[in-house]
Design an enzyme around this catalytic site. Structure first.
Site, PDB file in Angstrom:
ATOM      1  N   PRO A 118       0.825  -1.221   0.000  1.00 33.59           N
ATOM      2  CA  PRO A 118       0.000   0.000   0.000  1.00 33.59           C
ATOM      3  C   PRO A 118       0.857   1.268   0.000  1.00 33.59           C
ATOM      4  CG  PRO A 118      -0.519  -1.422   1.902  1.00 33.59           C
ATOM      5  CD  PRO A 118       0.659  -2.025   1.213  1.00 33.59           C
ATOM      6  N   ARG A 155      -3.813  -8.987 -20.366  1.00 33.99           N
ATOM      7  CA  ARG A 155      -4.735  -8.557 -21.425  1.00 33.99           C
ATOM      8  C   ARG A 155      -4.117  -7.498 -22.335  1.00 33.99           C
ATOM      9  NH1 ARG A 155      -7.892  -4.421 -20.679  1.00 33.99           N
ATOM     10  NH2 ARG A 155      -9.826  -5.347 -21.452  1.00 33.99           N
ATOM     11  N   ASP A 195     -11.318   0.703 -24.045  1.00 32.84           N
ATOM     12  CA  ASP A 195     -11.518   0.554 -22.608  1.00 32.84           C
ATOM     13  C   ASP A 195     -11.419   1.865 -21.861  1.00 32.84           C
ATOM     14  OD1 ASP A 195     -11.899  -2.083 -22.445  1.00 32.84           O
ATOM     15  OD2 ASP A 195      -9.848  -2.613 -21.896  1.00 32.84           O
TER      16      ASP A 195
HETATM   17  N1  ADE Z   1      -0.603  -5.276  -0.132  1.00 28.79           N
HETATM   18  C1  ADE Z   1      -1.481  -4.923   0.819  1.00 28.79           C
HETATM   19  N2  ADE Z   1      -2.272  -3.937   0.400  1.00 28.79           N
HETATM   20  C2  ADE Z   1      -1.893  -3.640  -0.879  1.00 28.79           C
HETATM   21  C3  ADE Z   1      -2.318  -2.702  -1.851  1.00 28.79           C
HETATM   22  N3  ADE Z   1      -3.320  -1.840  -1.604  1.00 28.79           N
HETATM   23  N4  ADE Z   1      -1.685  -2.673  -3.031  1.00 28.79           N
HETATM   24  C4  ADE Z   1      -0.666  -3.510  -3.276  1.00 28.79           C
HETATM   25  N5  ADE Z   1      -0.216  -4.422  -2.403  1.00 28.79           N
HETATM   26  C5  ADE Z   1      -0.813  -4.483  -1.211  1.00 28.79           C
END
Ligand code: ADE
Length: 254
Positions: free
Chosen positions: A89, A154, A169
């Site tokens: 994240p 893809r 897309d």
């Molecule tokens: N691991 C935990 N949360 C994540 C996210 N939002 N994006 C990528 N990897 C992650």
């Protein structure tokens, strides 16, 4: 393209690479996906892959050694070293634009964290890039890796049956997709915009472009923010906005 995925749950990635468009890309030899389990590279009797964080606090952190040895093995499995992406994240947001650049690489290695994440020294020394799939916290990087495999799969040339469907897309040119309609046994053409039934292909193209612009303005004005529209697009959007405003009493997206 080849994608190696370092994960404590390689089954998730295996399952994803067998279905739908990604499965077809694999079958057609356009994409190769291989899972690697850091636990197979743990050297102690318990096959430990995590430990308590220095400084205390809740949760566990993935150990640098099993991950490092796993990455060494994955990299040594091919002549071309892969570009290493750590999914977390804290990473930069994954966008269609970045995905297109990554899709052109011959090889990627995705690293999935579990627990509270991985030892920062591994990230600093071994990852070329850190990516996030959105502002929320998953319990591990596997779903994020599956998302990336899907997005990249893809984009491989020949993966989609109708080559056009990728270029129309959402996000392909930074705009949301237009609405789609098809035959309905119970509803006929009721509620289908007239222009789509007209057979006038230029008018249909214009209408679709206008809907893309209008929807982006309504739902994701941030995508239009630093963007200079061409004269035709501006006119289409202005007409959409005038029509929308004429039918609204509520707040205006601006
Ligand atoms: N691991 C935990 N949360 C994540 C996210 N939002 N994006 C990528 N990897 C992650």
């Amino acid at each position: 393209m080849r994608i190696d995925v370092l994960t404590l749950f390689p089954d998730v990635i295996d399952a994803w690479s067998r279905v739908g468009v990604v499965g077809r890309a694999v079958e057609r030899g356009l994409l190769q996906v291989r899972g690697w389990n850091p636990r197979d590279f743990a050297t102690d009797n318990y096959r430990r892959v995590d430990d308590r964080p220095f400084g205390g606090g809740p949760g566990m952190v993935m150990l640098i050694e099993p991950l490092g040895a796993c990455l060494d093995a994955a990299q040594a499995d091919s002549n071309a070293p892969g570009h290493v992406v750590y999914l977390s994240p804290q990473g930069a947001p994954l966008t269609q634009a970045r995905a297109k650049q990554l899709a052109a690489l011959p090889r990627l290695v995705l690293v999935c964290g579990r627990y509270e994440g991985v030892d920062e020294r591994f990230v600093a020394e071994r990852a070329d890039e850190e990516l996030s799939i959105g502002d929320y916290v998953l319990s591990g990087g596997e779903l994020a890796a599956a998302v990336l495999v899907d997005v990249l799969g893809r984009l491989q040339e020949g993966a989609l049956n109708d080559a056009d469907s990728a270029s129309q897309d959402s996000f392909e040119d930074g705009l949301l997709d237009c609405p789609h309609y098809t035959r309905s046994e119970t509803r006929g053409t009721q509620g289908v915009p007239e222009v789509l039934l007209s057979g006038d292909h230029a008018a249909i193209r214009r209408w679709r472009r206008q809907q893309s612009l209008g929807r982006t303005w309504l739902r994701r004005p941030d995508l239009l923010a630093g963007r200079e529209l061409g004269k035709d697009d501006r006119k289409l959007l202005e007409a959409f906005q005038a029509d929308w405003r004429a039918r609204q009493v509520g707040p205006d997206p601006g």
